[in-house]
Write a protein that holds these residues in place. Structure first.
Motif, PDB file in Angstrom:
ATOM      1  N   GLY A  23       1.077  -1.275   0.090  1.00 52.43           N
ATOM      2  CA  GLY A  23      -0.113  -0.244   0.102  1.00 52.43           C
ATOM      3  C   GLY A  23       0.924   0.824   0.067  1.00 52.43           C
ATOM      4  O   GLY A  23       1.933   1.301   0.640  1.00 52.43           O
ATOM      5  N   LEU A  24       0.360   2.447  -1.094  1.00 50.44           N
ATOM      6  CA  LEU A  24       0.960   3.878  -0.411  1.00 50.44           C
ATOM      7  C   LEU A  24       0.284   4.804  -0.240  1.00 50.44           C
ATOM      8  O   LEU A  24      -0.261   5.906  -1.100  1.00 50.44           O
ATOM      9  N   GLU A  25      -0.869   3.921   0.382  1.00 49.38           N
ATOM     10  CA  GLU A  25      -1.842   4.825   1.279  1.00 49.38           C
ATOM     11  C   GLU A  25      -1.396   6.009   2.201  1.00 49.38           C
ATOM     12  O   GLU A  25       0.252   6.734   2.313  1.00 49.38           O
ATOM     13  N   GLU A  26      -2.657   7.280   1.881  1.00 49.60           N
ATOM     14  CA  GLU A  26      -2.178   8.849   2.754  1.00 49.60           C
ATOM     15  C   GLU A  26      -2.322   8.691   4.369  1.00 49.60           C
ATOM     16  O   GLU A  26      -2.384   7.546   4.533  1.00 49.60           O
ATOM     17  N   GLY A  27      -1.480   8.547   4.778  1.00 50.29           N
ATOM     18  CA  GLY A  27      -0.973   9.179   6.084  1.00 50.29           C
ATOM     19  C   GLY A  27       0.455   8.244   6.444  1.00 50.29           C
ATOM     20  O   GLY A  27       1.212   7.893   7.460  1.00 50.29           O
ATOM     21  N   LEU A  28       0.826   7.505   5.514  1.00 45.16           N
ATOM     22  CA  LEU A  28       1.742   6.555   4.725  1.00 45.16           C
ATOM     23  C   LEU A  28       3.431   7.120   5.794  1.00 45.16           C
ATOM     24  O   LEU A  28       3.596   6.949   6.197  1.00 45.16           O
ATOM     25  N   PRO A  29       4.153   8.658   4.799  1.00 40.56           N
ATOM     26  CA  PRO A  29       4.400   9.425   5.275  1.00 40.56           C
ATOM     27  C   PRO A  29       5.105   9.690   6.780  1.00 40.56           C
ATOM     28  O   PRO A  29       5.326   9.464   7.716  1.00 40.56           O
ATOM     29  N   GLU A  30       3.670  10.341   7.219  1.00 44.81           N
ATOM     30  CA  GLU A  30       4.005  10.602   8.580  1.00 44.81           C
ATOM     31  C   GLU A  30       3.892   8.803   9.821  1.00 44.81           C
ATOM     32  O   GLU A  30       4.924   9.402  10.615  1.00 44.81           O
ATOM     33  N   ARG A  31       3.625   8.004   8.989  1.00 41.44           N
ATOM     34  CA  ARG A  31       3.809   6.864  10.730  1.00 41.44           C
ATOM     35  C   ARG A  31       5.124   6.103  10.235  1.00 41.44           C
ATOM     36  O   ARG A  31       5.748   5.864  10.457  1.00 41.44           O
ATOM     37  N   ILE A  32       6.330   7.142   8.975  1.00 39.46           N
ATOM     38  CA  ILE A  32       7.027   5.897   8.288  1.00 39.46           C
ATOM     39  C   ILE A  32       7.784   7.355   9.509  1.00 39.46           C
ATOM     40  O   ILE A  32       9.316   7.245  10.328  1.00 39.46           O
ATOM     41  N   VAL A  33       8.281   8.644   9.324  1.00 40.60           N
ATOM     42  CA  VAL A  33       9.044   9.970   9.536  1.00 40.60           C
ATOM     43  C   VAL A  33       8.363   9.461  11.349  1.00 40.60           C
ATOM     44  O   VAL A  33       9.893   9.225  12.191  1.00 40.60           O
ATOM     45  N   ASP A  34       7.612   9.422  11.881  1.00 34.61           N
ATOM     46  CA  ASP A  34       7.063   9.011  13.449  1.00 34.61           C
ATOM     47  C   ASP A  34       7.818   8.418  13.918  1.00 34.61           C
ATOM     48  O   ASP A  34       8.560   7.633  15.123  1.00 34.61           O
ATOM     49  N   THR A  35       8.272   6.835  12.991  1.00 32.87           N
ATOM     50  CA  THR A  35       8.586   5.966  14.005  1.00 32.87           C
ATOM     51  C   THR A  35      10.250   5.686  13.504  1.00 32.87           C
ATOM     52  O   THR A  35      10.343   5.584  14.240  1.00 32.87           O
ATOM     53  N   VAL A  36      10.718   6.638  12.519  1.00 31.47           N
ATOM     54  CA  VAL A  36      12.675   6.677  12.757  1.00 31.47           C
ATOM     55  C   VAL A  36      12.395   7.436  13.804  1.00 31.47           C
ATOM     56  O   VAL A  36      13.562   7.489  14.304  1.00 31.47           O
ATOM     57  N   LEU A  37      12.175   8.786  13.894  1.00 31.88           N
ATOM     58  CA  LEU A  37      11.960   9.740  14.657  1.00 31.88           C
ATOM     59  C   LEU A  37      12.325   8.823  16.425  1.00 31.88           C
ATOM     60  O   LEU A  37      12.498   9.934  17.463  1.00 31.88           O
ATOM     61  N   ALA A  38      11.635   8.326  16.204  1.00 29.73           N
ATOM     62  CA  ALA A  38      11.417   7.536  17.664  1.00 29.73           C
ATOM     63  C   ALA A  38      12.780   7.042  18.222  1.00 29.73           C
ATOM     64  O   ALA A  38      12.753   6.935  19.709  1.00 29.73           O
ATOM     65  N   GLY A  39      13.676   7.276  17.461  1.00 26.84           N
ATOM     66  CA  GLY A  39      14.414   6.061  17.018  1.00 26.84           C
ATOM     67  C   GLY A  39      16.014   7.158  17.355  1.00 26.84           C
ATOM     68  O   GLY A  39      16.734   6.612  17.851  1.00 26.84           O
ATOM     69  N   LEU A  40      15.797   8.649  17.062  1.00 28.57           N
ATOM     70  CA  LEU A  40      16.614   8.752  16.502  1.00 28.57           C
ATOM     71  C   LEU A  40      16.604  10.608  17.313  1.00 28.57           C
ATOM     72  O   LEU A  40      17.614  11.268  17.601  1.00 28.57           O
ATOM     73  N   GLY A  41      15.131  10.509  17.966  1.00 28.10           N
ATOM     74  CA  GLY A  41      14.975  11.822  19.106  1.00 28.10           C
ATOM     75  C   GLY A  41      15.875  12.206  19.685  1.00 28.10           C
ATOM     76  O   GLY A  41      16.672  11.086  20.357  1.00 28.10           O
ATOM     77  N   PRO A  42      16.043  13.221  20.070  1.00 25.90           N
ATOM     78  CA  PRO A  42      17.381  13.391  21.706  1.00 25.90           C
ATOM     79  C   PRO A  42      17.173  13.026  22.678  1.00 25.90           C
ATOM     80  O   PRO A  42      17.300  12.515  23.868  1.00 25.90           O
ATOM     81  N   THR A  43      15.882  12.056  23.006  1.00 29.32           N
ATOM     82  CA  THR A  43      14.843  11.880  24.201  1.00 29.32           C
ATOM     83  C   THR A  43      15.346  10.318  24.245  1.00 29.32           C
ATOM     84  O   THR A  43      15.080   9.981  25.497  1.00 29.32           O
ATOM     85  N   ALA A  44      15.356   9.686  22.970  1.00 31.02           N
ATOM     86  CA  ALA A  44      15.590   8.160  22.128  1.00 31.02           C
ATOM     87  C   ALA A  44      16.856   7.767  23.595  1.00 31.02           C
ATOM     88  O   ALA A  44      17.304   8.221  23.701  1.00 31.02           O
ATOM     89  N   ARG A  45      16.710   6.324  24.545  1.00 29.24           N
ATOM     90  CA  ARG A  45      17.250   5.728  24.556  1.00 29.24           C
ATOM     91  C   ARG A  45      17.569   3.993  24.537  1.00 29.24           C
ATOM     92  O   ARG A  45      16.862   3.511  23.387  1.00 29.24           O
TER      93      ARG A  45
END
Length: 210
Positions: free
Chosen positions: A188-210
């Protein structure tokens, strides 16, 4: 007067060919549309010569060479014309910019799926090292550099950690969308996919990640 001498204003062509006279957008459009007509007729890229393009577009070869240095640059512009335009980034945050970039990849993937001609042309381009090299330098690399710039700005703003490898981060953000758009045509290339990808990756790269 040859068509290539029509009035117009412009700079060097996107393929890098030097022009000795002003460009005419109408003439350039007729040349690109001529290539598209040949592709729609099923003519392989390898059989589309400058002479053949000039004949179907109703211009002289010199008119084409004033705009493109050769077939590779011309084909590159044809493909770029057939694709959705590059996105304008909002600049509000790294997250927002990344979502816009990934959504442009999603839209391109949908366009390629809906166009058997474009899908076939991409396959032919990849089998031609010279043509693929020109396309990569003129289209793919600028888009990659745009994403890297967004990531570096996000790093400077503290949106991702200072120790993050931005080259690797680029692959982490863009990779999932490219897998779905290119390798998994059933995905699928559904709407909302970009947000899901970005937020999933940012969860591991953000400054508060452990």
């Amino acid at each position: 007067m040859e068509q290539g001498q029509d009035q117009g204003t412009g700079t060097a062509g996107r393929g890098g060919a030097a022009r000795g006279r002003p460009r005419s957008e109408a003439v350039e459009r007729s040349i690109i549309e001529g290539v598209m007509r040949l592709l729609e007729e099923g003519v392989p890229l390898a059989e589309i010569s400058i002479e053949r393009v000039a004949r179907i577009a109703g211009v002289g070869k010199a008119t084409i060479y004033r705009r493109w240095s050769g077939r590779e640059e011309l084909f590159c512009d044809v493909m770029r014309t057939a694709e959705p335009p590059d996105p304008e980034l909002p600049g509000t945050s790294m997250r927002d910019d990344l979502i816009v970039i990934l959504d442009s990849l999603r839209v391109r993937g949908l366009a390629n799926r809906s166009s058997a001609i474009m899908h076939n042309v991409y396959a032919q381009m990849k089998s031609s090292p010279k043509l693929w090299k020109v396309y990569h330098a003129a289209v793919i690399e600028p888009r990659r550099l745009m994403t890297l710039d967004v990531l570096r700005r996000g790093q400077a703003n503290g949106e991702i950690r200072a120790d993050v490898d931005v080259e690797l981060a680029n692959d982490l953000f863009v990779g999932p969308m490219l897998v779905r758009a290119v390798i998994r045509p059933d995905a699928g290339l559904e709407e909302g996919l970009p947000e899901r990808i970005v937020d999933t990756v940012l969860a591991g790269l953000g400054p508060t990640a452990r």
